[in-house]
Design an enzyme around this catalytic site. Structure first.
Site, PDB file in Angstrom:
ATOM      1  N   ILE A  93       0.603   5.263   9.667  1.00 51.07           N
ATOM      2  CA  ILE A  93      -0.016   5.927   8.509  1.00 51.07           C
ATOM      3  C   ILE A  93      -1.501   6.175   8.777  1.00 51.07           C
ATOM      4  CG2 ILE A  93      -0.604   5.658   6.058  1.00 51.07           C
ATOM      5  CD1 ILE A  93       2.088   4.123   5.751  1.00 51.07           C
TER       6      ILE A  93
ATOM      7  N   ILE B  85      -4.683   2.532   0.512  1.00 47.87           N
ATOM      8  CA  ILE B  85      -3.254   2.840   0.295  1.00 47.87           C
ATOM      9  C   ILE B  85      -2.395   1.786   1.000  1.00 47.87           C
ATOM     10  CG2 ILE B  85      -3.439   5.332  -0.133  1.00 47.87           C
ATOM     11  CD1 ILE B  85      -2.554   3.887   3.291  1.00 47.87           C
TER      12      ILE B  85
ATOM     13  N   ARG C 141      -2.241  -2.410   1.015  1.00 45.74           N
ATOM     14  CA  ARG C 141      -1.799  -3.441   0.075  1.00 45.74           C
ATOM     15  C   ARG C 141      -3.040  -3.941  -0.640  1.00 45.74           C
ATOM     16  NH1 ARG C 141       2.754  -1.965   0.406  1.00 45.74           N
ATOM     17  NH2 ARG C 141       4.542  -3.064   1.289  1.00 45.74           N
TER      18      ARG C 141
ATOM     19  N   GLU D 126      -0.477  -6.312  -8.802  1.00 47.54           N
ATOM     20  CA  GLU D 126       0.066  -5.125  -9.476  1.00 47.54           C
ATOM     21  C   GLU D 126       1.487  -5.396  -9.978  1.00 47.54           C
ATOM     22  OE1 GLU D 126      -0.345  -2.617  -5.860  1.00 47.54           O
ATOM     23  OE2 GLU D 126       1.842  -2.428  -5.917  1.00 47.54           O
TER      24      GLU D 126
ATOM     25  N   HIS E 265       0.561   2.722  -7.286  1.00 49.40           N
ATOM     26  CA  HIS E 265       1.351   2.516  -6.061  1.00 49.40           C
ATOM     27  C   HIS E 265       2.354   3.663  -5.846  1.00 49.40           C
ATOM     28  CE1 HIS E 265       2.714  -0.821  -3.109  1.00 49.40           C
ATOM     29  NE2 HIS E 265       2.948   0.379  -2.607  1.00 49.40           N
TER      30      HIS E 265
END
Ligand code: NAP
Length: 319
Positions: free
Chosen positions: A157, A232, A234, A263, A281
């Site tokens: 990513i 983006i 954790r 979260e 998320h």
């Protein structure tokens, strides 16, 4: 290979999946929902050989130990930081995830948060809706093009994020725990050295015990008063207490966050900040990507129950 294959294998569903994924799974397996009270409330655990969970929910040691026949944990997500890998390995339970298919959408989300934050897209939307535009103009915003972008964690990513930012005529730098000899981007020795150089710091490193607070108070301070922080990965990868203090006191200019500690019950202090863009998320939450992730989960289940090699194993069973 499963020791004894029943005609309809049982699969424990620890997290829910969309109906379009469940329907084809129901044709092959008995899907058993994990009771709210935990595995102790299951009538029988003796023939549950596989479970499906999400990245957010994972599978802890207690769950793994409570399932004596378990041989496969299929994670519906790429991050497996909430799976107790030690417990899985101790019990020779394989773990699979859904890499690659979500990379593009998560990278897109990093860009979306950056642009929304720097160009104040959310504020602009509220400005137009409120009617304020009829009698005043919005303040000028910051730029993304031409800035220095630092990426913490140049995995799949992180690299996709770098390629996207390269299209904005930015300079790209990164910190990665292992060398990336094929990368033409500038490597930095620590996250804090990267932050001191960067205008915008984007966190894409894997979660888990080793990366807790890898973006610490020093790194946040190094980013500086004009700096933007995007996460983006954790929630755990950023020292959130230090981030909140910095955001409240103008230590950095702003943050775009898709992930948070605890979260969805996020720290309410975020809600009163005007210099953040908050996302629930949503990195991989597109129809295309979720369908592709579901297909990878099903492919791993199918391979396990037919004794084939697992398509995306992060931990294999001991032979
Ligand atoms: P990946 O290709 O496996 O990359 C993981 C990155 O984290 C690599 O840079 C890796 O470094 C680094 N890393 C792993 N363990 C580390 C450790 N113990 N200490 C320091 N660095 C470590 O994974 P990916 O597909 O890019 O996914 C990255 C993360 O994005 C996932 O783990 C997940 O937490 C997050 N994610 C978020 C969303 C969302 O919806 N917001 C969706 C999907 C994924 P090396 O190159 O040295 O291995």
């Amino acid at each position: 290979m499963p020791a004894a294959s029943p005609s309809r294998p049982k699969v424990l569903m620890v997290s829910s999946m969309p109906e379009w994924d469940l329907a084809p799974m129901r044709e092959l397996y008995d899907l058993i929902e994990l009771p709210a009270g935990g595995p102790e409330e299951l009538t029988s655990t003796a023939d549950i050989m596989a479970l499906v969970t999400s990245g957010g929910r994972g599978a802890d040691a207690a769950l793994i130990e409570a399932l004596p026949a378990l041989e496969l944990i299929a994670v519906y997500g790429v991050g497996y930081d909430k799976v107790d890998l030690e417990a899985a390995s101790r019990r020779s339970v394989a773990v699979t995830n859904t890499p690659d298919v979500l990379t593009a959408d998560v990278a897109d989300m990093a860009l979306a948060l950056t642009l929304a934050l720097a160009r104040r897209i959310v504020d602009g939307d509220a400005f137009v809706r409120s009617g304020a535009w009829s009698h005043k103009t919005m303040p000028l915003t910051g730029s993304v093009s031409g800035r220095k972008i630092g990426i913490v964690g140049l995995g799949r990513i992180g690299e996709a994020i770098a390629h996207r930012f390269a299209g904005f005529d930015t300079e790209i730098g990164y910190w990665n725990r292992s060398p990336k000899p094929l990368s033409s981007w500038q490597a930095f020795p620590t996250p804090s050295a990267l932050a001191a150089w960067a205008d915008i710091l984007v966190v894409a490193v894997a979660g888990g015990g080793d990366t807790i607070g890898i973006v610490d108070a020093e790194t946040i301070a190094a980013l500086g008063r004009d700096g933007l922080l995007i996460n983006i990965s954790r929630g755990t990868t950023i020292d959130e207490a230090a981030l909140l203090i910095s955001l409240e006191n103008g230590g950095i200019a702003g943050a775009g966050l898709d992930v948070f500690h605890g979260e969805p019950a996020i720290d309410p202090r975020f809600l009163s900040l005007g210099n953040v863009v908050l996302s629930p998320h949503q990195g991989s939450a597109t129809m295309v990507t979720r369908r592709a992730m579901g297909a990878v989960v099903r492919a791993n289940l199918a391979a396990y129950f037919t004794g084939e090699a697992l398509p995306s194993a992060v931990v294999r069973r001991h032979s």
